[in-house]
Design an enzyme around this catalytic site. Structure first.
Site, short mmCIF file in Angstrom:
data_model
loop_
_atom_site.label_atom_id
_atom_site.label_comp_id
_atom_site.label_asym_id
_atom_site.label_seq_id
_atom_site.Cartn_x
_atom_site.Cartn_y
_atom_site.Cartn_z
N MET A 176 34.26 -0.44 23.58
CA MET A 176 34.15 -1.70 22.84
C MET A 176 35.27 -2.65 23.27
O MET A 176 36.32 -2.76 22.64
CB MET A 176 34.19 -1.39 21.34
CG MET A 176 32.99 -0.55 20.92
SD MET A 176 33.01 0.01 19.20
CE MET A 176 34.20 1.34 19.26
N ASP A 231 0.83 -1.20 0.00
CA ASP A 231 0.00 0.00 0.00
C ASP A 231 0.87 1.25 0.00
O ASP A 231 1.97 1.26 0.59
CB ASP A 231 -0.91 0.03 1.23
CG ASP A 231 -1.91 -1.11 1.23
OD1 ASP A 231 -2.11 -1.70 0.15
OD2 ASP A 231 -2.48 -1.40 2.30
N GLY A 241 27.67 5.28 11.90
CA GLY A 241 29.13 5.18 11.79
C GLY A 241 29.59 3.76 11.68
O GLY A 241 29.34 3.07 10.70
N GLY A 242 30.29 3.28 12.71
CA GLY A 242 30.88 1.96 12.66
C GLY A 242 32.23 2.01 11.96
O GLY A 242 32.68 3.06 11.48
N TYR A 267 36.41 -5.53 23.08
CA TYR A 267 36.66 -6.75 22.30
C TYR A 267 37.49 -6.34 21.09
O TYR A 267 37.79 -5.16 20.88
CB TYR A 267 35.36 -7.43 21.88
CG TYR A 267 34.22 -6.50 21.55
CD1 TYR A 267 34.18 -5.81 20.34
CD2 TYR A 267 33.16 -6.30 22.44
CE1 TYR A 267 33.14 -4.96 20.02
CE2 TYR A 267 32.11 -5.44 22.13
CZ TYR A 267 32.10 -4.77 20.92
OH TYR A 267 31.08 -3.92 20.61
N ASP A 268 37.90 -7.32 20.31
CA ASP A 268 38.77 -7.08 19.15
C ASP A 268 40.14 -6.51 19.53
O ASP A 268 40.78 -5.83 18.72
CB ASP A 268 38.10 -6.14 18.13
CG ASP A 268 36.97 -6.81 17.38
OD1 ASP A 268 36.85 -8.05 17.47
OD2 ASP A 268 36.20 -6.11 16.71
N TRP A 325 27.93 -7.26 20.71
CA TRP A 325 27.92 -7.32 19.25
C TRP A 325 27.94 -8.79 18.87
O TRP A 325 28.90 -9.49 19.22
CB TRP A 325 29.15 -6.61 18.66
CG TRP A 325 29.17 -6.71 17.17
CD1 TRP A 325 29.73 -7.71 16.41
CD2 TRP A 325 28.58 -5.80 16.24
NE1 TRP A 325 29.52 -7.49 15.09
CE2 TRP A 325 28.81 -6.31 14.95
CE3 TRP A 325 27.87 -4.60 16.37
CZ2 TRP A 325 28.37 -5.66 13.80
CZ3 TRP A 325 27.44 -3.96 15.24
CH2 TRP A 325 27.69 -4.49 13.96
N GLU A 376 34.86 5.68 15.00
CA GLU A 376 36.10 4.91 15.18
C GLU A 376 37.23 5.49 14.32
O GLU A 376 37.39 5.08 13.18
CB GLU A 376 35.83 3.45 14.81
CG GLU A 376 34.68 2.84 15.60
CD GLU A 376 34.42 1.38 15.25
OE1 GLU A 376 35.35 0.67 14.82
OE2 GLU A 376 33.27 0.95 15.41
N TYR A 377 38.02 6.48 14.84
CA TYR A 377 38.00 6.99 16.21
C TYR A 377 38.29 8.48 16.18
O TYR A 377 39.10 8.93 15.36
CB TYR A 377 39.06 6.29 17.09
CG TYR A 377 38.88 4.80 17.12
CD1 TYR A 377 37.99 4.21 18.01
CD2 TYR A 377 39.60 4.00 16.24
CE1 TYR A 377 37.83 2.83 18.04
CE2 TYR A 377 39.43 2.62 16.26
CZ TYR A 377 38.56 2.04 17.16
OH TYR A 377 38.39 0.69 17.17
#
Length: 540
Positions: free
Chosen positions: A380, A243, A271-272, A382-383, A520, A314-315
């Site tokens: 964040m 519709d 972002g990311g 991690y990584d 994440w 970042e960043y």
């Protein structure tokens, strides 16, 4: 952060998790109110159990009280959606005050994390009547070669949507939903519901919107608001329409999810790793940037879907995929402009670096100066390490604490949290990050961390990265270091969090007085939400 996870659309393989249902049930009163203990996960040193109270009678059940014993060597370490007390090995679980009555044909659930391997409760009663007990699993234990058949495409019918309040003390449990997961991964908003994750979340971060030409912009219009959902993959089983003016895509699915779970807030993240290059230009005119973001997030087509905006830069004043030289105040100025434009009632949050090293990325921007205009910050955590250093040394990508031999000092969660606190960021505005995936190497010859490698281990979607739901059976964890887990199988070395190590991380978050935790991302968990269950239970 999430370097590779964000670069391309992921392929998809659905791996269903076997569930061992242990019915400890019998008729109650004149009707048939039953209690069922379901061992949804068992990793040897611990297990997760879902308990379902079902009203098969013709009258509403206003309250319930379940009493049971656990065999020696088995204890409850954390629980959610019920009040639980313990005397030796005897447990009493009662309905939460916020939970309504169970209508005829309806049900309520609660759950717990237990220590040791799963063993069925005994001497179970519900409201004083015998539950039966002493039964055995109706399927093979979940740790033995789970089937690979996909779960049903539609959830079983429920009388009322399974809702729950936020974790106690106002703690947040925030999870990312990746927009590209709807393609080859076939992870839809519906899966947040069918996995049981929606009842545990307080907030969902929708990733990502783009940042380009100094403005907020749509990331993927088809996935976001145009993709037509069928009855099979729609969260409420109702297909989208064509519709004029009808909202489709994940935005409409999130709208439906919020109707089912009114406590959930949804935040649009911009972002990311891939799209952070646009923030430098945005920082040149923060007011114009904030206006563009407000106009997009509050677009009348989907204004009711989103409760605020998240910035994942970042960043600032440091290097990520590209290097930024906008200065130490650029982040603070950008956040200030967003708060001014969005007002005091909207959520404004940020995912930031977790580099706790001396002179590292936390030192490059004024995060403490920005926090007054933020509801919370998400370092964040991690990584930190991975096969982006293909020869190693092998190291866990998400260590909670430092350990002897860690490759880089300050690359651990506690270092980041303590540095941010020392700069004046309140602990209550910090959330601890957890990855629902592992990072791994191949060509490794030692099980302990610190070994050399020849490259990235193979992954379903990308080398060096794999979902927890795959790794838990393909390369089970056999060691811990720095408060997280690792696995050595063949010549591969992987690091990832398990329900047990997540329990330790959530305990840390409580001890530090943090505002909660985030992760994440949703599709990395098992189909029954094993990891998010451990997070929710640990925060309780």
């Amino acid at each position: 952060m999430r370097r590779s996870l964000r670069r391309a659309l992921w392929a998809s393989t659905v791996v269903a998790v076997a569930v061992a249902a242990i019915p400890v049930a019998s008729a109650f009163g004149a009707g048939s109110v039953t209690t069922q203990f379901t061992a949804s996960s068992d990793w040897g040193s611990g297990h997760e159990v879902k308990v379902t109270v079902t009203n098969g009678s013709d009258a509403s059940v206003a309250t319930w009280r379940i009493e049971f014993d656990l065999p020696a060597g088995t204890t409850i370490s954390s629980f959610w959606d019920a009040d639980v007390t313990r005397t030796n090995n005897h447990y009493v679980a009662t309905k939460k005050s916020w939970a309504g009555s169970i209508p005829p044909g309806g049900s309520q659930t609660w759950g717990y994390i237990g220590t040791g391997a799963f063993r069925a409760p005994t001497n179970c009663t519900i409201n004083g009547a015998s539950c039966g007990g002493g039964t055995t699993p109706t399927t093979a234990p979940p740790t033995s070669n789970p089937p690979t058949t996909a779960p049903p495409t539609t959830p079983p019918p429920t009388t009322t949507p399974p809702t729950s309040p936020p974790p106690p003390g106002g703690q947040k449990l925030v999870g990312y939903f990746a927009q590209w997961g709807v393609y080859q991964r076939q992870y839809f908003v519906k899966n947040i519901h069918t996995s049981g994750s929606a009842s545990k979340l307080t907030h969902i971060l929708y990733a990502f919107g783009n940042v380009t030409n100094g403005q907020c912009a749509i990331g993927d219009s088809y996935a976001d608001y145009d993709m037509a959902y069928t009855t099979a993959n729609s969260v409420d089983g109702v297909a989208d329409t064509w519709d004029a003016g009808a909202l489709r895509g994940s935005f409409n699915q999130l709208r439906k999810l919020k109707r089912m779970y009114p406590n959930i807030k949804v935040i649009w993240s911009f972002g990311g790793w891939t799209w952070s290059g646009g923030f430098g230009q945005a920082a040149q005119n923060p007011t114009a940037f904030a206006n563009s973001c407000y106009n997009l997030v509050e677009d009348p087509r989907w204004a009711d879907v989103f409760d605020g905006i998240d910035i994942d830069w970042e960043y600032p004043n440091a290097c990520g995929l590209t290097c930024d030289t906008s200065g130490p105040n650029s982040f603070k100025n950008l956040i200030s402009a967003l708060r001014t434009r969005f007002g005091s009632s909207a959520l404004v949050t940020a995912a930031i670096t977790a580099d706790g090293s001396s002179g590292g990325k936390i030192d490059a921007a004024d995060y403490a100066g920005a926090v007054g205009n933020l509801n919370w910050l998400m370092p964040m955590t991690y990584d930190y390490f991975g096969a982006f250093s293909p020869q190693g040394p092998t190291a866990p990508h998400s260590p909670l604490t430092s350990y002897t031999g860690i490759p880089t000092q300050g690359f651990n969660s506690d270092a980041a949290i303590q540095k941010l606190k020392s700069k004046g960021v309140p602990a209550s505005k910090l959330l601890l990050g957890v990855g629902f995936y592992g990072r791994g190497w191949t060509g490794v010859t030692q099980s302990a961390p610190g070994g050399t490698a020849t490259g990235a281990a193979p992954g379903t979607y990308e080398a060096g990265i794999e979902d927890y739901k795959v790794l838990k059976t393909r390369c089970p964890a056999n060691g811990t270091v720095g408060g997280t887990a690792y696995a050595y199988c063949g010549n591969q070395w992987w690091s990832y969090d398990t329900p047990a190590t997540i329990g330790g991380k959530m305990s840390y978050a409580r001890t530090q007085g943090l505002g909660g935790a985030f992760f994440w991302e949703l599709s990395g968990d098992t189909t029954n939400g094993e990891l998010i269950g451990a997070m929710r239970g640990g925060l309780g």
